[in-house]
Design a protein around this motif. Structure first.
Motif, mmCIF file in Angstrom:
data_model
loop_
_atom_site.group_PDB
_atom_site.id
_atom_site.type_symbol
_atom_site.label_atom_id
_atom_site.label_comp_id
_atom_site.label_asym_id
_atom_site.label_seq_id
_atom_site.Cartn_x
_atom_site.Cartn_y
_atom_site.Cartn_z
ATOM 1 N N ASP A 285 0.816 -1.027 0.128
ATOM 2 C CA ASP A 285 0.022 0.030 -0.020
ATOM 3 C C ASP A 285 0.844 1.413 0.154
ATOM 4 O OD1 ASP A 285 -2.735 0.967 0.176
ATOM 5 O OD2 ASP A 285 -2.120 2.093 1.992
ATOM 6 N N THR A 286 2.183 1.229 0.607
ATOM 7 C CA THR A 286 2.937 2.459 0.547
ATOM 8 C C THR A 286 3.245 2.707 -0.956
ATOM 9 O OG1 THR A 286 3.848 1.731 2.676
ATOM 10 C CG2 THR A 286 5.214 3.058 1.284
ATOM 11 N N TRP A 287 3.647 1.520 -1.711
ATOM 12 C CA TRP A 287 3.927 1.916 -3.181
ATOM 13 C C TRP A 287 2.734 2.403 -3.757
ATOM 14 C CZ3 TRP A 287 1.517 -0.575 -7.137
ATOM 15 C CH2 TRP A 287 2.257 -0.354 -8.731
ATOM 16 N N TYR A 288 1.502 1.879 -3.677
ATOM 17 C CA TYR A 288 0.483 2.264 -4.264
ATOM 18 C C TYR A 288 -0.086 3.621 -3.994
ATOM 19 C CZ TYR A 288 -4.764 2.250 -5.360
ATOM 20 O OH TYR A 288 -5.898 2.376 -5.935
ATOM 21 N N GLN A 289 0.163 4.080 -2.632
ATOM 22 C CA GLN A 289 -0.204 5.629 -2.258
ATOM 23 C C GLN A 289 0.768 6.551 -2.786
ATOM 24 O OE1 GLN A 289 -2.704 6.313 -0.983
ATOM 25 N NE2 GLN A 289 -3.636 4.217 -0.468
ATOM 26 N N GLY A 290 2.051 6.005 -3.490
ATOM 27 C CA GLY A 290 2.779 6.969 -3.902
ATOM 28 C C GLY A 290 2.806 7.178 -5.401
ATOM 29 N N LEU A 291 1.565 6.463 -5.865
ATOM 30 C CA LEU A 291 1.118 6.681 -7.432
ATOM 31 C C LEU A 291 0.234 7.907 -7.679
ATOM 32 C CD1 LEU A 291 0.584 2.689 -8.256
ATOM 33 C CD2 LEU A 291 2.708 4.192 -8.744
ATOM 34 N N ASP A 292 0.265 8.304 -8.918
ATOM 35 C CA ASP A 292 -0.983 9.264 -9.118
ATOM 36 C C ASP A 292 -2.198 8.551 -9.036
ATOM 37 O OD1 ASP A 292 -1.269 8.445 -11.935
ATOM 38 O OD2 ASP A 292 0.863 9.519 -11.894
ATOM 39 N N ALA A 293 -3.198 9.430 -9.206
ATOM 40 C CA ALA A 293 -4.633 8.850 -9.348
ATOM 41 C C ALA A 293 -4.790 8.046 -10.444
ATOM 42 C CB ALA A 293 -5.862 9.886 -9.223
ATOM 43 N N ASP A 294 -4.358 8.499 -11.655
ATOM 44 C CA ASP A 294 -4.235 7.770 -12.959
ATOM 45 C C ASP A 294 -3.811 6.466 -12.816
ATOM 46 O OD1 ASP A 294 -5.108 7.756 -15.764
ATOM 47 O OD2 ASP A 294 -3.344 7.676 -16.084
ATOM 48 N N THR A 295 -2.647 6.497 -12.297
ATOM 49 C CA THR A 295 -1.903 4.974 -12.364
ATOM 50 C C THR A 295 -2.413 4.138 -11.123
ATOM 51 O OG1 THR A 295 0.191 6.319 -12.739
ATOM 52 C CG2 THR A 295 0.257 4.031 -12.065
ATOM 53 N N GLN A 296 -3.044 4.663 -10.193
ATOM 54 C CA GLN A 296 -3.853 4.064 -9.298
ATOM 55 C C GLN A 296 -4.762 3.145 -9.882
ATOM 56 O OE1 GLN A 296 -4.809 6.322 -5.770
ATOM 57 N NE2 GLN A 296 -2.624 6.181 -4.947
ATOM 58 N N ALA A 297 -5.687 3.975 -10.664
ATOM 59 C CA ALA A 297 -6.863 3.407 -11.352
ATOM 60 C C ALA A 297 -6.263 2.334 -12.393
ATOM 61 C CB ALA A 297 -7.506 4.438 -12.180
ATOM 62 N N LYS A 298 -5.176 2.321 -12.888
ATOM 63 C CA LYS A 298 -4.711 1.421 -13.833
ATOM 64 C C LYS A 298 -4.311 0.099 -12.994
ATOM 65 C CE LYS A 298 -3.230 4.533 -17.193
ATOM 66 N NZ LYS A 298 -1.944 5.630 -17.986
#
Length: 317
Positions: free
Chosen positions: A259-272
């Motif tokens: 989740d640390t890695w995930y939270q470091g992404l922008d919203a668009d990449t999180q959606a991907k």
């Protein structure tokens, strides 16, 4: 002209290869290489068929979807066969940032997130589609968000781990719970399994899985409970002539990422990431349904007496 054409094609292939290598190198330098770990073999052998393990199918689908949606900006590397350690070890590595994701079964995840054990209530789901509705619905989403916040493990794909667990034994056909009386059943060393078997009138004996075949062969225990896929994989059908499809537990497995890695992404990449997780879920669930049906047919072909209880008989359990 032909030689010139071949030369041009060769040059283009070299350029493409160099470009691919350059992209991978840049991805590595930017920390955009995801490492996903898996403890088992990528494939399962069921009868004459070799198919992907559900967890490996999930990893492959995630890799394909995420790499495609990000245009190659991210690279996903898969590490099966336990090359990065067992389930507990790989999850610890996720917390330290050494790897990005892993594929724990519910038992391994429960060591970090005890709430996931709610899905191990015996006879909770009448069929897999009900389980999928719960996992994909509000309850599942809220639970997974809670786990991410409390543990640092974000569930992006959920599926069953090869189908329902069922009872097998070497003594007699089990049609109702009364037929469990007097049988000695091997279970995992877990309170849920111990109490379930005892409540059904049988004796519960913890035995390590690697010792199970010998324990069944020598009569230390009369029976065991596992999915038909697992039963076949360990050749337990050779010493268990009776199987009852009571479906007492639908064991689950998950593709989880840091989740640390995930939270470091922008919203668009999180959606991907989320979309790739949904594709992984679909792939794994499809493999599970196919593997379970194939395993049951294979056990019958191998001479195991497989019994499907009626609705009334299942009620006794």
């Amino acid at each position: 002209m032909k030689r010139t054409g071949k030369r041009i094609i060769s040059m283009l292939l070299c350029v493409l290869l160099a470009s691919a290598l350059s992209t991978t190198a840049l991805a590595a330098e930017d920390g955009k290489v995801l490492k996903l770990a898996f403890t088992d073999s990528p494939t399962l052998v069921i009868g004459d068929m070799t198919i992907y393990h559900p967890s490996y199918a999930a990893m492959l689908a995630f890799k394909g979807a995420f790499e495609k949606s990000t245009g190659g900006e991210y690279s996903v590397e898969l590490y099966p066969n336990g090359v990065l350690g067992d389930a507990a070890s790989t999850m610890e590595q996720m917390l330290t940032g050494t790897i990005t994701g892993s594929t724990p079964a519910d038992g391994a995840l429960s060591a970090f997130a005890p709430d996931i054990q709610v899905f191990t209530i015996p006879y909770l789901f009448d069929n897999p589609t009900i389980a999928y509705d719960v996992l994909d619905g509000d309850f599942g989403r809220q639970l997974f968000e809670k786990i991410a916040a409390e543990t640092g493990f974000r569930v992006v794909a959920s599926y069953d781990n090869g189908g329902y667990r069922n009872f097998t034994n070497s003594k007699r056909e089990i049609r109702t719970a009364a037929d469990m009386e007097g049988l000695n059943i091997r279970v995992q060393d877990s309170p849920v399994y111990l109490e379930m078997v005892e409540a059904l009138g049988a004796s519960a004996t913890p035995v390590a899985f690697l010792e199970l075949y010998s324990a069944l062969q020598t009569g230390v225990v009369d029976g065991q409970e596992n999915s038909c896929v697992t039963t076949l994989g360990a050749s337990l059908d050779e010493v268990q002539p009776y199987c009852t499809l009571d479906g007492h537990l639908l064991g689950l497995a998950f593709l989880v990422i840091s989740d640390t890695w995930y939270q470091g992404l922008d919203a668009d990449t999180q959606a991907k990431v989320d979309e790739a997780g949904r594709e992984a879920t679909i792939a794994a669930r499809g493999i599970c349904r196919y593997a379970e049906a194939l395993a049951v047919d294979t056990m019958v072909a191998n001479g195991v007496q497989v019994y499907s209880p009626t609705a009334e008989e299942l009620e006794t359990f």
